[in-house]
Write an enzyme that holds these catalytic residues in place. Structure first.
Site, short mmCIF file in Angstrom:
data_model
loop_
_atom_site.label_atom_id
_atom_site.label_comp_id
_atom_site.label_asym_id
_atom_site.label_seq_id
_atom_site.Cartn_x
_atom_site.Cartn_y
_atom_site.Cartn_z
N SER A 130 -10.95 -20.08 5.14
CA SER A 130 -10.74 -19.60 3.73
C SER A 130 -10.41 -18.18 3.73
O SER A 130 -10.81 -17.40 4.29
CB SER A 130 -11.96 -20.00 3.19
N TYR B 60 -21.03 -19.06 3.61
CA TYR B 60 -19.78 -19.82 3.76
C TYR B 60 -18.69 -18.97 4.46
O TYR B 60 -18.08 -19.77 5.48
CB TYR B 60 -19.09 -20.09 2.11
N LYS C 41 -16.85 -19.76 7.89
CA LYS C 41 -15.26 -19.98 8.02
C LYS C 41 -14.87 -19.15 8.99
O LYS C 41 -13.66 -19.49 9.66
CB LYS C 41 -14.72 -19.90 6.66
N1 LIG Z 1 -9.84 -25.98 -2.26
C1 LIG Z 1 -9.67 -24.82 -1.85
O1 LIG Z 1 -9.10 -23.93 -2.64
C2 LIG Z 1 -10.16 -24.41 -0.64
C3 LIG Z 1 -10.14 -22.97 -0.38
C4 LIG Z 1 -10.49 -22.48 0.77
C5 LIG Z 1 -10.98 -23.34 1.91
N2 LIG Z 1 -10.82 -24.50 1.55
C6 LIG Z 1 -11.42 -25.54 2.61
O2 LIG Z 1 -10.86 -26.75 2.55
C7 LIG Z 1 -11.62 -27.97 2.87
C8 LIG Z 1 -11.62 -28.86 1.68
O3 LIG Z 1 -12.04 -28.02 0.65
P1 LIG Z 1 -12.16 -29.09 -0.74
O4 LIG Z 1 -11.84 -28.04 -1.85
O5 LIG Z 1 -11.30 -30.11 -0.65
O6 LIG Z 1 -13.72 -29.48 -0.92
P2 LIG Z 1 -14.19 -31.01 -1.66
O7 LIG Z 1 -15.77 -30.60 -1.81
O8 LIG Z 1 -13.26 -31.31 -2.76
O9 LIG Z 1 -14.15 -31.89 -0.33
C9 LIG Z 1 -14.77 -31.88 0.79
C10 LIG Z 1 -15.11 -33.51 1.10
O10 LIG Z 1 -15.83 -33.62 2.55
C11 LIG Z 1 -16.86 -34.41 2.41
N3 LIG Z 1 -18.05 -33.71 3.18
C12 LIG Z 1 -18.71 -33.05 2.78
N4 LIG Z 1 -19.82 -32.70 3.89
C13 LIG Z 1 -19.41 -33.71 4.44
C14 LIG Z 1 -20.15 -34.22 5.82
N5 LIG Z 1 -21.25 -33.45 6.45
N6 LIG Z 1 -19.70 -35.08 6.65
C15 LIG Z 1 -18.49 -35.69 6.21
N7 LIG Z 1 -17.96 -35.37 4.91
C16 LIG Z 1 -18.30 -34.62 4.06
C17 LIG Z 1 -17.26 -34.50 0.95
O11 LIG Z 1 -17.86 -35.73 0.39
C18 LIG Z 1 -15.69 -34.33 0.20
O12 LIG Z 1 -14.96 -35.59 0.16
C19 LIG Z 1 -13.00 -27.26 3.46
O13 LIG Z 1 -12.96 -27.07 4.67
C20 LIG Z 1 -13.04 -25.92 2.31
O14 LIG Z 1 -13.91 -24.80 3.05
C21 LIG Z 1 -10.65 -25.24 0.32
#
Ligand SMILES: NC(=O)c1ccc[n+]([C@@H]2O[C@H](COP(=O)([O-])OP(=O)(O)OC[C@H]3O[C@@H](n4cnc5c(N)ncnc54)[C@H](O)[C@@H]3O)[C@@H](O)[C@H]2O)c1
Length: 258
Positions: A150, A163, A167
């Site tokens: 991230s 977090y 990351k």
């Molecule tokens: N959305 C963004 O802008 C953003 C920014 C930086 C990093 N990220 C990274 O991208 C990835 C996805 O982010 P997102 O925004 O789609 O998150 P989100 O919360 O929308 O989706 C995460 C998914 O993972 C599942 N999950 C959570 N814990 C779990 C576990 N212990 N076992 C199995 N499944 C599990 C949840 O049920 C969900 O379906 C993450 O690693 C996040 O840190 C996202």
């Protein structure tokens, strides 16, 4: 396009696990990989999301399997990888997208319980899944691993200390695996996405969203399927053969640091 180039620029027929693909970035990536002909395994702990995502992909014509998996449990990861190999014969790609979140907290009060959850899911889950697929990928001399970082971690975003630590540790694991496993034909990279998420329109009211859009040359958050999906697709393809250990800022140019 000649056949050699065609064969490199594809994920057709590849068996790719996407963790946390029940919604958000993971679901978008799973859709994009599946549309590209990959056989997709959705490893998700939330049963409602899993039950919605699997038929959705199937309706797109994707050869998909859902496996309920908590990435904080090593035995569940091992069982999910075994089920993948049993159904599809191998595993070619692993997209380590899942992350369990905890509420924001300032450094002065961030709890060790929250730190533990971020670590067990982000770092622990990523490491365990990499270890679970490694023997198969090494034996076939080919593997693609995509981890998730991230920009928050890189910039030290306020209120996200636990977090951010998790990351950045994922990026450290990525670099080490990239060095150790290159000789096995396995490349390991990270995506740091800026993607429209499950918070929908409510998230657009936040200061963080406004600041991001102001600073982003493209003036918008990414779409999980059409903006982040193609980056994962490339990182899972044979075309990604001379890049490993890197973090790709999938953020419309918001954060140019390399
Ligand atoms: N959305 C963004 O802008 C953003 C920014 C930086 C990093 N990220 C990274 O991208 C990835 C996805 O982010 P997102 O925004 O789609 O998150 P989100 O919360 O929308 O989706 C995460 C998914 O993972 C599942 N999950 C959570 N814990 C779990 C576990 N212990 N076992 C199995 N499944 C599990 C949840 O049920 C969900 O379906 C993450 O690693 C996040 O840190 C996202």
């Amino acid at each position: 396009m000649d056949e050699g180039a065609d064969a490199m620029h594809t994920v057709d027929g590849k068996v790719i696990i996407v963790t946390g693909a029940g919604r958000g970035v993971g679901l978008g990536i799973a859709r994009h990989l599946g549309r590209g002909g990959a056989k997709v395994v959705i490893a998700e702990w939330n049963p409602e999301r899993l039950d919605a995502a699997v038929p959705e992909l199937r309706a797109l014509g994707v050869d998909v399997m859902g496996v309920r998996t908590d990435i904080m449990q090593r035995d569940e990861i091992d069982a999910m990888v075994a089920a993948t190999i049993s159904r599809f014969g191998t595993v070619d790609g692993l997209v380590n997208n899942a992350q369990t979140f905890r509420p924001m907290a300032p450094m002065a009060t961030v709890s060790h319980d929250d730190l533990d959850v971020f670590y067990r899911s982000g770092v622990g889950g990523t490491l365990a899944a990499m270890q679970a697929v490694y023997p198969t990928m090494a034996a076939q001399g080919w593997g693609r691993i995509v981890n998730f970082a991230s920009s928050m971690g890189i910039t030290g975003g306020r209120g996200f200390g636990a977090y951010n630590a998790s990351k950045e540790a994922v990026r450290a694991l990525t670099r080490t695996a990239a060095r150790e496993w290159a000789a096995d034909g396995i490349v390991v990279n990270c995506i740091a996405p800026a993607a429209a998420d499950h918070h929908g329109d409510a998230a657009k009211e936040t200061e963080g969203y406004r600041t991001f859009v102001e600073n982003c040359p493209m003036g918008r958050q990414g779409d999980p399927e059409t903006d982040i999906g193609p980056i994962a697709w490339f990182l899972c393809s044979d075309a990604c053969r001379y890049l490993t250990g890197h973090t790709f800022m999938a953020d419309g140019g918001a954060f140019m640091w390399a």
